[in-house]
Design an enzyme around this catalytic site. Structure first.
Site, short mmCIF file in Angstrom:
data_model
loop_
_atom_site.label_atom_id
_atom_site.label_comp_id
_atom_site.label_asym_id
_atom_site.label_seq_id
_atom_site.Cartn_x
_atom_site.Cartn_y
_atom_site.Cartn_z
N GLY A 73 0.85 -1.19 0.00
CA GLY A 73 0.00 0.00 0.00
C GLY A 73 0.88 1.24 0.00
O GLY A 73 1.99 1.23 -0.54
N ARG A 74 0.38 2.29 0.64
CA ARG A 74 1.12 3.56 0.63
C ARG A 74 2.51 3.39 1.24
O ARG A 74 3.52 3.80 0.64
CB ARG A 74 0.32 4.62 1.42
CG ARG A 74 -0.92 5.11 0.71
CD ARG A 74 -1.74 6.01 1.63
NE ARG A 74 -2.29 5.27 2.72
CZ ARG A 74 -3.61 5.01 2.89
NH1 ARG A 74 -4.48 5.51 2.06
NH2 ARG A 74 -4.03 4.31 3.91
N ILE A 75 2.57 2.79 2.44
CA ILE A 75 3.87 2.69 3.12
C ILE A 75 4.73 1.61 2.47
O ILE A 75 5.93 1.82 2.22
CB ILE A 75 3.67 2.44 4.63
CG1 ILE A 75 2.93 3.64 5.24
CG2 ILE A 75 5.01 2.21 5.34
CD1 ILE A 75 2.44 3.44 6.67
N ARG B 273 1.08 -3.21 12.76
CA ARG B 273 0.42 -3.28 14.06
C ARG B 273 0.87 -4.56 14.75
O ARG B 273 1.04 -5.60 14.10
CB ARG B 273 -1.10 -3.31 13.91
CG ARG B 273 -1.74 -1.96 13.65
CD ARG B 273 -1.71 -1.04 14.87
NE ARG B 273 -2.36 0.23 14.63
CZ ARG B 273 -1.77 1.31 14.14
NH1 ARG B 273 -0.48 1.30 13.86
NH2 ARG B 273 -2.45 2.43 13.97
N GLU C 209 0.56 -3.57 23.46
CA GLU C 209 1.30 -2.35 23.83
C GLU C 209 0.76 -1.76 25.12
O GLU C 209 -0.46 -1.76 25.31
CB GLU C 209 1.20 -1.32 22.68
CG GLU C 209 1.93 -1.80 21.45
CD GLU C 209 1.93 -0.80 20.30
OE1 GLU C 209 1.51 0.35 20.48
OE2 GLU C 209 2.37 -1.21 19.21
N HIS D 195 6.98 2.11 19.12
CA HIS D 195 5.94 2.61 18.20
C HIS D 195 6.22 4.06 17.76
O HIS D 195 5.45 4.97 18.06
CB HIS D 195 4.55 2.50 18.83
CG HIS D 195 3.45 2.45 17.83
ND1 HIS D 195 2.27 1.78 18.02
CD2 HIS D 195 3.35 3.00 16.58
CE1 HIS D 195 1.48 1.93 16.96
NE2 HIS D 195 2.13 2.67 16.06
P1 NAP Z 1 -2.61 1.00 3.01
O1 NAP Z 1 -2.18 2.03 2.02
O2 NAP Z 1 -4.05 0.72 3.18
O3 NAP Z 1 -1.82 -0.35 2.65
C1 NAP Z 1 -2.13 -1.58 3.20
C2 NAP Z 1 -1.94 -2.66 2.14
O4 NAP Z 1 -2.19 -3.93 2.74
C3 NAP Z 1 -2.92 -2.51 0.97
O5 NAP Z 1 -2.25 -2.76 -0.24
C4 NAP Z 1 -3.95 -3.56 1.28
O6 NAP Z 1 -4.61 -4.06 0.14
C5 NAP Z 1 -3.10 -4.63 1.91
N1 NAP Z 1 -3.92 -5.57 2.69
C6 NAP Z 1 -4.98 -5.30 3.46
N2 NAP Z 1 -5.45 -6.43 4.01
C7 NAP Z 1 -4.69 -7.43 3.54
C8 NAP Z 1 -4.70 -8.84 3.73
N3 NAP Z 1 -5.63 -9.42 4.51
N4 NAP Z 1 -3.77 -9.57 3.11
C9 NAP Z 1 -2.85 -8.98 2.30
N5 NAP Z 1 -2.79 -7.65 2.07
C10 NAP Z 1 -3.70 -6.89 2.70
O7 NAP Z 1 -2.07 1.36 4.45
P2 NAP Z 1 -0.75 2.19 4.84
O8 NAP Z 1 -1.07 3.63 4.89
O9 NAP Z 1 0.38 1.72 4.00
O10 NAP Z 1 -0.55 1.71 6.35
C11 NAP Z 1 -0.44 0.35 6.66
C12 NAP Z 1 -0.52 0.16 8.16
O11 NAP Z 1 0.68 0.59 8.77
C13 NAP Z 1 -1.60 0.99 8.86
O12 NAP Z 1 -2.86 0.37 8.81
C14 NAP Z 1 -1.08 1.09 10.27
O13 NAP Z 1 -1.62 0.07 11.06
C15 NAP Z 1 0.41 0.90 10.13
N6 NAP Z 1 1.18 2.10 10.48
C16 NAP Z 1 2.06 2.05 11.52
C17 NAP Z 1 2.82 3.14 11.81
C18 NAP Z 1 3.80 3.12 12.95
O14 NAP Z 1 3.96 4.11 13.63
N7 NAP Z 1 4.48 2.02 13.16
C19 NAP Z 1 2.72 4.32 11.07
C20 NAP Z 1 1.82 4.34 10.04
C21 NAP Z 1 1.06 3.22 9.73
P3 NAP Z 1 -5.93 -3.34 -0.44
O15 NAP Z 1 -5.42 -2.33 -1.41
O16 NAP Z 1 -6.70 -4.44 -1.08
O17 NAP Z 1 -6.66 -2.72 0.72
C1 GLV Z 2 0.47 4.88 13.49
O1 GLV Z 2 0.71 3.84 13.99
C2 GLV Z 2 -0.57 5.11 12.54
O2 GLV Z 2 -1.35 4.20 12.23
O3 GLV Z 2 -0.65 6.26 12.06
#
Ligand code: NAP
Ligand code: GLV
Length: 354
Positions: free
Chosen positions: A175-177, A258, A287, A305
């Site tokens: 996805g985005r990240i 997560r 956490e 985190h």
């Molecule tokens: P995103 O753009 O929605 O990307 C998630 C990707 O995972 C999408 O391509 C999605 O596919 C895919 N996905 C969803 N469910 C799936 C499954 N069951 N099996 C396989 N692939 C699957 O989200 P993002 O913005 O990159 O962020 C991802 C996650 O990172 C967030 O939800 C958050 O929990 C975490 N995060 C953590 C931090 C931190 O501080 N550590 C910071 C930011 C984010 P689809 O396109 O089909 O939905």
């Molecule tokens: C951080 O973990 C976020 O989901 O923005």
């Protein structure tokens, strides 16, 4: 800060201040002053200045009579909470992940929910790379050794880590990240595999230089496996015993998505028994507590985190959440609405359009 809050700051805001029926908003924990000021131009604000998560009881009590809530990922907004806060119109989460929100229940109750996508992608990808490099090269352990005063000078066989360049990176969730992580991997001349529930468009795959594979192939072939799926019932324990056993004994697992995406107890076993070489974690299953034994392991790098924790990015997230909240309470569509179905229902009632 961009957009609505600043542009509405001056005369209009003064007028609004004198109106008797301004929406009321609870900010559940500390956010940036600038964002609080943005909300306060349009709403009456109650903030939790202690920066400690409110208990469920405190949260419900403080939400009484509030139309808006700006929440952090440490707040659980369940159906039970929503049921006891009937005035709520919008819950604006200061995070991209929204597994702490019951979106389905909110949609059924006509409550808007928003998140902060996009602004933290590069910062979180950077932290992911910190973990990949620190884990593979044993940086934290080496730092501890140096500080302890035990180092007696250079030696050929000291602190031998593993190379990252020209190795195989496996991204779960492009996805985005995940895409920003892939972009950075190109600079390390890596072979990049990914798996996802939705395959990316051909031009995206070509531009990023990534190859789509099934999860099993990715786990078996990658030297680094990095997780970027959101937490959902389908991704809970996405990596558990069976998956860890598929990985190479020389491989490293990185999780900045997560905590519950990884079965942390299985991971402790895998690291202790050498099924994999190491792990870099930013997130934890329960956490702020680590699984028993995790902190005693030397082959794991543990961050509290901090994926999006740069000054610039956290300010953007905070302002974005403020803008989402203000938009929802002043009759506009919040820019990052997770459940747009709410606006199509018969009884959505964005307040503020008085
Ligand atoms: P995103 O753009 O929605 O990307 C998630 C990707 O995972 C999408 O391509 C999605 O596919 C895919 N996905 C969803 N469910 C799936 C499954 N069951 N099996 C396989 N692939 C699957 O989200 P993002 O913005 O990159 O962020 C991802 C996650 O990172 C967030 O939800 C958050 O929990 C975490 N995060 C953590 C931090 C931190 O501080 N550590 C910071 C930011 C984010 P689809 O396109 O089909 O939905
Ligand atoms: C951080 O973990 C976020 O989901 O923005």
């Amino acid at each position: 800060m961009s957009g609505s809050c600043r542009s509405r700051a001056d005369p209009a805001a003064c007028k609004q201040r004198s109106r008797p029926l301004r929406p009321k908003v609870l900010i559940t924990r500390k956010i940036f002053e600038e964002s609080i000021a943005c909300v306060a131009r349009h709403c009456d604000v109650d903030t939790n200045q202690r920066d400690v998560p409110l208990t469920p009881h405190q949260l419900i009590r403080r939400l009484q009579g509030k139309q808006g809530a700006i929440t952090l990922l440490t707040d659980t907004i369940s159906d039970a909470v929503l049921a006891r806060c009937p005035d709520l119109k919008i819950v604006s989460n200061v995070a991209v992940g929204f597994n702490n929100l019951d979106v389905k229940a909110a949609t059924e109750r006509g409550v808007m929910m928003t998140n902060t996508p996009g602004v933290l992608d590069d910062t979180t990808a950077d932290l992911t790379w910190c973990l990949i490099l620190a884990t593979s090269r044993g940086l934290i352990d080496a730092d501890r050794y140096f500080r302890s005063g035990k180092w007696k000078g250079w030696g050929l066989m000291q602190f031998l880590g593993r190379d990252i360049h020209h190795k195989t990176l496996g991204i779960c969730g492009l996805g985005r990240i995940g895409r920003r992580v892939a972009k950075r991997a190109k600079g390390f001349d890596m072979r990049i595999l990914y798996t996802d529930r939705t395959r990316a468009a051909e031009d995206v795959e070509r531009d990023l230089g990534v190859a789509f594979v099934d999860k099993r192939t990715l786990l078996k072939e990658s030297d680094v496996v990095t997780l970027h799926v959101p937490l959902s019932p389908e991704t809970t324990h996405y990596i558990s015993t069976a998956e860890l056993k598929l990985m190479k004994p020389t491989a490293v697992l990185v999780n900045s998505s997560r905590g519950p995406v990884v079965d942390e107890e299985a991971l402790v076993r895998a690291l202790g028994e050498g099924w994999i070489a190491g792990a870099g974690l930013d997130v934890y299953e329960r956490e702020p507590r680590p699984a028993p034994g995790l902190t005693r392991l030397k082959n794991v790098v543990l961050a509290p985190h901090i994926g999006s924790a740069s000054m610039e990015t956290r300010l953007k997230m905070s302002n974005m959440a403020a803008e989402n909240c203000v938009a929802g309470l002043t009759g506009r569509r919040p820019p990052n609405l997770i459940n747009p179905q709410v606006l199509m229902r018969q009884h959505p009632r964005p307040t503020g359009a008085r």
